[in-house]
Scaffold this motif. Structure first.
Motif, PDB file in Angstrom:
ATOM      1  N   ALA A   1       0.835  -1.206   0.000  1.00  0.00           N
ATOM      2  CA  ALA A   1       0.000   0.000   0.000  1.00  0.00           C
ATOM      3  C   ALA A   1       0.866   1.250   0.000  1.00  0.00           C
ATOM      4  O   ALA A   1       0.508   2.267  -0.609  1.00  0.00           O
ATOM      5  CB  ALA A   1      -0.937   0.004   1.194  1.00  0.00           C
ATOM      6  N   LEU A   2       2.013   1.184   0.660  1.00  0.00           N
ATOM      7  CA  LEU A   2       2.895   2.358   0.734  1.00  0.00           C
ATOM      8  C   LEU A   2       3.474   2.749  -0.616  1.00  0.00           C
ATOM      9  O   LEU A   2       3.957   3.869  -0.779  1.00  0.00           O
ATOM     10  CB  LEU A   2       4.020   2.102   1.737  1.00  0.00           C
ATOM     11  CG  LEU A   2       3.577   1.968   3.195  1.00  0.00           C
ATOM     12  CD1 LEU A   2       4.746   1.571   4.072  1.00  0.00           C
ATOM     13  CD2 LEU A   2       2.910   3.246   3.691  1.00  0.00           C
ATOM     14  N   LYS A   3       3.403   1.865  -1.609  1.00  0.00           N
ATOM     15  CA  LYS A   3       3.883   2.173  -2.954  1.00  0.00           C
ATOM     16  C   LYS A   3       2.837   2.921  -3.775  1.00  0.00           C
ATOM     17  O   LYS A   3       3.133   3.425  -4.856  1.00  0.00           O
ATOM     18  CB  LYS A   3       4.289   0.889  -3.676  1.00  0.00           C
ATOM     19  CG  LYS A   3       5.454   0.182  -3.015  1.00  0.00           C
ATOM     20  CD  LYS A   3       5.762  -1.129  -3.702  1.00  0.00           C
ATOM     21  CE  LYS A   3       6.883  -1.873  -2.977  1.00  0.00           C
ATOM     22  NZ  LYS A   3       7.123  -3.188  -3.572  1.00  0.00           N
ATOM     23  N   LEU A   4       1.596   2.988  -3.266  1.00  0.00           N
ATOM     24  CA  LEU A   4       0.511   3.676  -3.966  1.00  0.00           C
ATOM     25  C   LEU A   4       0.558   5.177  -3.687  1.00  0.00           C
ATOM     26  O   LEU A   4       1.194   5.624  -2.735  1.00  0.00           O
ATOM     27  CB  LEU A   4      -0.839   3.111  -3.524  1.00  0.00           C
ATOM     28  CG  LEU A   4      -1.079   1.633  -3.800  1.00  0.00           C
ATOM     29  CD1 LEU A   4      -2.371   1.178  -3.135  1.00  0.00           C
ATOM     30  CD2 LEU A   4      -1.124   1.381  -5.299  1.00  0.00           C
ATOM     31  N   ASP A   5      -0.161   5.938  -4.491  1.00  0.00           N
ATOM     32  CA  ASP A   5      -0.261   7.386  -4.307  1.00  0.00           C
ATOM     33  C   ASP A   5      -1.300   7.667  -3.219  1.00  0.00           C
ATOM     34  O   ASP A   5      -2.446   8.027  -3.507  1.00  0.00           O
ATOM     35  CB  ASP A   5      -0.645   8.057  -5.631  1.00  0.00           C
ATOM     36  CG  ASP A   5      -0.596   9.565  -5.569  1.00  0.00           C
ATOM     37  OD1 ASP A   5       0.022  10.117  -4.625  1.00  0.00           O
ATOM     38  OD2 ASP A   5      -1.187  10.203  -6.458  1.00  0.00           O
ATOM     39  N   LEU A   6      -0.891   7.470  -1.957  1.00  0.00           N
ATOM     40  CA  LEU A   6      -1.786   7.635  -0.815  1.00  0.00           C
ATOM     41  C   LEU A   6      -1.850   9.100  -0.394  1.00  0.00           C
ATOM     42  O   LEU A   6      -0.842   9.799  -0.416  1.00  0.00           O
ATOM     43  CB  LEU A   6      -1.276   6.836   0.382  1.00  0.00           C
ATOM     44  CG  LEU A   6      -1.107   5.330   0.232  1.00  0.00           C
ATOM     45  CD1 LEU A   6      -0.437   4.762   1.474  1.00  0.00           C
ATOM     46  CD2 LEU A   6      -2.437   4.664  -0.017  1.00  0.00           C
ATOM     47  N   GLU A   7      -3.038   9.528   0.058  1.00  0.00           N
ATOM     48  CA  GLU A   7      -3.095  10.847   0.695  1.00  0.00           C
ATOM     49  C   GLU A   7      -2.407  10.702   2.055  1.00  0.00           C
ATOM     50  O   GLU A   7      -2.260   9.601   2.579  1.00  0.00           O
ATOM     51  CB  GLU A   7      -4.532  11.384   0.761  1.00  0.00           C
ATOM     52  CG  GLU A   7      -5.558  10.496   1.385  1.00  0.00           C
ATOM     53  CD  GLU A   7      -5.572  10.550   2.900  1.00  0.00           C
ATOM     54  OE1 GLU A   7      -4.955  11.438   3.498  1.00  0.00           O
ATOM     55  OE2 GLU A   7      -6.201   9.668   3.493  1.00  0.00           O
ATOM     56  N   GLU A   8      -1.933  11.805   2.614  1.00  0.00           N
ATOM     57  CA  GLU A   8      -1.013  11.748   3.760  1.00  0.00           C
ATOM     58  C   GLU A   8      -1.591  11.085   5.014  1.00  0.00           C
ATOM     59  O   GLU A   8      -0.865  10.423   5.751  1.00  0.00           O
ATOM     60  CB  GLU A   8      -0.487  13.141   4.103  1.00  0.00           C
ATOM     61  CG  GLU A   8      -1.515  14.096   4.629  1.00  0.00           C
ATOM     62  CD  GLU A   8      -0.924  15.460   4.961  1.00  0.00           C
ATOM     63  OE1 GLU A   8      -0.001  15.528   5.800  1.00  0.00           O
ATOM     64  OE2 GLU A   8      -1.395  16.452   4.378  1.00  0.00           O
ATOM     65  N   TYR A   9      -2.878  11.216   5.270  1.00  0.00           N
ATOM     66  CA  TYR A   9      -3.462  10.640   6.482  1.00  0.00           C
ATOM     67  C   TYR A   9      -3.596   9.122   6.363  1.00  0.00           C
ATOM     68  O   TYR A   9      -3.433   8.399   7.339  1.00  0.00           O
ATOM     69  CB  TYR A   9      -4.799  11.316   6.810  1.00  0.00           C
ATOM     70  CG  TYR A   9      -4.595  12.800   6.960  1.00  0.00           C
ATOM     71  CD1 TYR A   9      -4.071  13.336   8.133  1.00  0.00           C
ATOM     72  CD2 TYR A   9      -4.861  13.663   5.903  1.00  0.00           C
ATOM     73  CE1 TYR A   9      -3.836  14.698   8.256  1.00  0.00           C
ATOM     74  CE2 TYR A   9      -4.628  15.024   6.014  1.00  0.00           C
ATOM     75  CZ  TYR A   9      -4.110  15.536   7.186  1.00  0.00           C
ATOM     76  OH  TYR A   9      -3.859  16.877   7.302  1.00  0.00           O
ATOM     77  N   THR A  10      -3.859   8.656   5.159  1.00  0.00           N
ATOM     78  CA  THR A  10      -3.886   7.210   4.931  1.00  0.00           C
ATOM     79  C   THR A  10      -2.486   6.642   5.028  1.00  0.00           C
ATOM     80  O   THR A  10      -2.286   5.557   5.590  1.00  0.00           O
ATOM     81  CB  THR A  10      -4.532   6.888   3.574  1.00  0.00           C
ATOM     82  OG1 THR A  10      -5.890   7.334   3.615  1.00  0.00           O
ATOM     83  CG2 THR A  10      -4.485   5.404   3.259  1.00  0.00           C
ATOM     84  N   ARG A  11      -1.494   7.366   4.528  1.00  0.00           N
ATOM     85  CA  ARG A  11      -0.098   6.918   4.664  1.00  0.00           C
ATOM     86  C   ARG A  11       0.260   6.779   6.155  1.00  0.00           C
ATOM     87  O   ARG A  11       0.849   5.778   6.569  1.00  0.00           O
ATOM     88  CB  ARG A  11       0.855   7.877   3.965  1.00  0.00           C
ATOM     89  CG  ARG A  11       2.311   7.435   4.038  1.00  0.00           C
ATOM     90  CD  ARG A  11       3.201   8.224   3.102  1.00  0.00           C
ATOM     91  NE  ARG A  11       2.794   8.061   1.722  1.00  0.00           N
ATOM     92  CZ  ARG A  11       3.083   7.001   0.951  1.00  0.00           C
ATOM     93  NH1 ARG A  11       3.796   6.016   1.443  1.00  0.00           N
ATOM     94  NH2 ARG A  11       2.662   6.935  -0.294  1.00  0.00           N
ATOM     95  N   ASN A  12      -0.113   7.766   6.976  1.00  0.00           N
ATOM     96  CA  ASN A  12       0.134   7.694   8.420  1.00  0.00           C
ATOM     97  C   ASN A  12      -0.546   6.469   9.028  1.00  0.00           C
ATOM     98  O   ASN A  12       0.027   5.784   9.871  1.00  0.00           O
ATOM     99  CB  ASN A  12      -0.397   8.942   9.131  1.00  0.00           C
ATOM    100  CG  ASN A  12       0.343  10.196   8.760  1.00  0.00           C
ATOM    101  OD1 ASN A  12       1.457  10.159   8.259  1.00  0.00           O
ATOM    102  ND2 ASN A  12      -0.285  11.329   8.991  1.00  0.00           N
ATOM    103  N   PHE A  13      -1.785   6.222   8.604  1.00  0.00           N
ATOM    104  CA  PHE A  13      -2.566   5.086   9.093  1.00  0.00           C
ATOM    105  C   PHE A  13      -1.883   3.758   8.754  1.00  0.00           C
ATOM    106  O   PHE A  13      -1.732   2.884   9.602  1.00  0.00           O
ATOM    107  CB  PHE A  13      -3.972   5.174   8.496  1.00  0.00           C
ATOM    108  CG  PHE A  13      -4.904   4.055   8.868  1.00  0.00           C
ATOM    109  CD1 PHE A  13      -5.125   3.698  10.186  1.00  0.00           C
ATOM    110  CD2 PHE A  13      -5.607   3.379   7.887  1.00  0.00           C
ATOM    111  CE1 PHE A  13      -6.011   2.679  10.523  1.00  0.00           C
ATOM    112  CE2 PHE A  13      -6.494   2.365   8.206  1.00  0.00           C
ATOM    113  CZ  PHE A  13      -6.698   2.011   9.530  1.00  0.00           C
TER     114      PHE A  13
END
Length: 129
Positions: free
Chosen positions: A103-115
């Motif tokens: 999932a971390l390789k996807l273009d995540l919005e910052e709050y989802t990345r933190n999650f």
């Protein structure tokens, strides 16, 4: 999370077409755990069960969000026995089931990345085979 240890990541036009997680507002008088299971059901068609609250985040005017608002995100880990997603067609445009590390390789919005990072910190050892 699925029985295979994968997480559901969704794409939303509300977040500048970045990847995020399903969610929404708590209705007046509704418990937070009930709200997240209801929102996930409405947006994805999945029946879920809360595992627990993982992280609380404050988002003041999130840069990728389509509205200029202030949010408190209560991010829960949920489990599901099904991986058959039926998007609602309004909130979400696409989805993918992936291992949390992927999932971390996807273009995540910052709050989802933190999650996801917090998820890996807490559950990562249990998810690796």
């Amino acid at each position: 999370m699925s029985e295979k240890g994968e997480v559901l990541i969704v794409r939303s036009h509300k977040w500048g077409n970045k990847y995020t997680v399903p969610g929404g507002h708590i209705e007046l008088g509704e418990r937070a755990e009930d709200a997240i299971t209801r929102e996930v059901k409405e947006e994805t068609g999945l029946d879920t069960e809360p595992v627990g609250l993982l992280i609380v985040q404050e988002a003041i005017y999130p840069k990728d969000f389509h509205k200029h608002e202030h949010y408190i995100f209560m991010d829960y880990v949920l489990k599901t026995k099904s991986s058959k997603v039926q998007l609602d067609g309004r909130e979400l445009q696409d989805y993918v089931w992936v291992k949390p590390e992927e999932a971390l390789k996807l273009d995540l919005e910052e709050y989802t990345r933190n999650f996801v990072l917090k998820y890996l910190n807490k559950y990562g050892e249990n998810q690796r085979s």
